[in-house]
Design an enzyme around this catalytic site. Structure first.
Site, mmCIF file in Angstrom:
data_model
loop_
_atom_site.group_PDB
_atom_site.id
_atom_site.type_symbol
_atom_site.label_atom_id
_atom_site.label_comp_id
_atom_site.label_asym_id
_atom_site.label_seq_id
_atom_site.Cartn_x
_atom_site.Cartn_y
_atom_site.Cartn_z
ATOM 1 N N GLU A 15 93.560 -10.957 -37.155
ATOM 2 C CA GLU A 15 94.746 -11.468 -36.567
ATOM 3 C C GLU A 15 95.540 -10.441 -35.827
ATOM 4 O O GLU A 15 95.671 -9.266 -36.029
ATOM 5 C CB GLU A 15 95.884 -11.855 -37.933
ATOM 6 C CG GLU A 15 97.095 -12.304 -37.196
ATOM 7 C CD GLU A 15 98.151 -12.502 -38.115
ATOM 8 O OE1 GLU A 15 98.177 -13.511 -38.987
ATOM 9 O OE2 GLU A 15 99.086 -11.833 -38.409
ATOM 10 N N TYR A 47 102.408 -16.957 -33.207
ATOM 11 C CA TYR A 47 102.953 -17.991 -32.356
ATOM 12 C C TYR A 47 104.194 -17.073 -31.655
ATOM 13 O O TYR A 47 105.168 -17.171 -32.046
ATOM 14 C CB TYR A 47 103.415 -19.210 -33.125
ATOM 15 C CG TYR A 47 104.045 -20.357 -32.200
ATOM 16 C CD1 TYR A 47 103.083 -20.968 -31.314
ATOM 17 C CD2 TYR A 47 105.315 -20.783 -32.688
ATOM 18 C CE1 TYR A 47 103.473 -22.053 -30.803
ATOM 19 C CE2 TYR A 47 105.713 -21.859 -32.027
ATOM 20 C CZ TYR A 47 104.808 -22.536 -30.871
ATOM 21 O OH TYR A 47 105.210 -23.593 -30.155
ATOM 22 N N ALA A 49 106.924 -15.194 -29.612
ATOM 23 C CA ALA A 49 108.255 -14.328 -30.050
ATOM 24 C C ALA A 49 109.079 -15.099 -30.798
ATOM 25 O O ALA A 49 109.624 -15.918 -30.037
ATOM 26 C CB ALA A 49 108.741 -13.688 -28.769
#
Length: 282
Positions: A15, A47, A49
């Site tokens: 990630e 996903y 900011a």
């Protein structure tokens, strides 16, 4: 992509998250290029900011999918989604060649009022899954070995996990944990509940003392004595702390694989060197 990004062999995935500033993007692309050399089954990207803007996520996952030719998974949080934004986002994903999505609830954006959050269009990520499946996406969802912090009990949390599978989730990625016994018990209960899709074990290497408080606050993960001792011994010695944290994560992964857990997801914190060090120990 087929039903899941896994093969019958053991797999590693990573990630990463979008930088806060666009000028930091070249460094992220260098990180992604380095992660490619570790042959991950996929790389996911969080996903935007604050969970309210998917533009950065879309560009990054498109790069992973189309330039690196690795399966990319775009996180999609529903906390601030309207139907218009949701369908616009998935159309953009399709146009950019993205076909894998991790459906999440996400936290309340800072600029969103409590009333707006209570009355949000999508209360749960499970509400996104059928539409994503209808649009042709492979859909991942999250699971929580120590239960989601808002769930009344682990039993109810696992029952809801099964519901996400029934809605069409193809596989799950777990929240990070530091005690493998907790994950084994969770897997046993998920199996008894009839959850039969793959579950990836989420591992976060703790490479500095300051990561601990933030990690616990965000994840709710408990700290076993072995890790507490590690932190106490090395937190004032950055190089030793980093080495010990990497070795701890690698040992977790080795033990998980010995226990039959084949699919591992590493929360890299955008640090390719840490991921490389862990993989070299495996």
């Amino acid at each position: 992509m087929q039903k899941t990004p896994f093969t019958n062999e053991s797999s590693i995935s990573f990630e990463i998250f979008p930088p806060k500033k666009w000028e930091s993007f070249p460094n992220l692309y260098e990180t992604l290029d380095a992660l490619k050399q570790l042959h991950p089954s996929f790389i996911s990207c969080t996903y935007g900011a604050g969970g309210s803007n998917s533009k950065k996520t879309t560009e990054i996952v498109s790069y992973i999918q189309n330039k690196l030719e690795i399966e990319g998974i775009a996180h999609l949080t529903c906390a601030a989604l309207t139907k218009e934004i949701f369908y616009s986002t998935i159309r953009t994903f399709q146009e950019m060649g993205i076909h894998n999505v991790l459906a999440l609830r996400g936290d309340k954006p800072i600029d969103m009022t409590e009333e707006a959050f209570r009355n949000r269009t999508y209360k749960h990520p499970s509400e996104l899954i059928p539409a994503l499946k209808d649009a042709g996406f492979t859909v991942a969802a999250a699971c929580y070995p120590e239960k989601h912090y808002e769930a009344p009990s682990l039993e109810e949390d696992i029952h809801f996990l099964k519901y996400k599978m029934e809605q069409g989730a193809d596989f799950f990625i777990s929240q990070l944990f530091f005690d493998n016994e907790i994950f084994y018990r969770f897997m046993d209960r998920a199996d008894k509940e009839g959850i039969h899709v793959p579950i990836e074990a989420g591992i976060m290497p703790i490479t500095s003392g300051k990561m601990v408080g933030t990690t616990i606050n965000l994840s709710g993960a408990s700290i076993p004595k072995k890790m507490s001792d590690l932190i106490a011994n090395y937190q004032d010695h950055p190089d030793d702390m980093r080495k010990a944290g990497i070795e701890y994560a690698a040992e977790q992964i080795r033990e998980l694989r010995e226990h039959g857990v084949k699919n591992i997801h590493i929360y890299t914190m955008n640090n390719a060197a840490t991921a490389q060090s862990i993989c070299s120990l495996l």
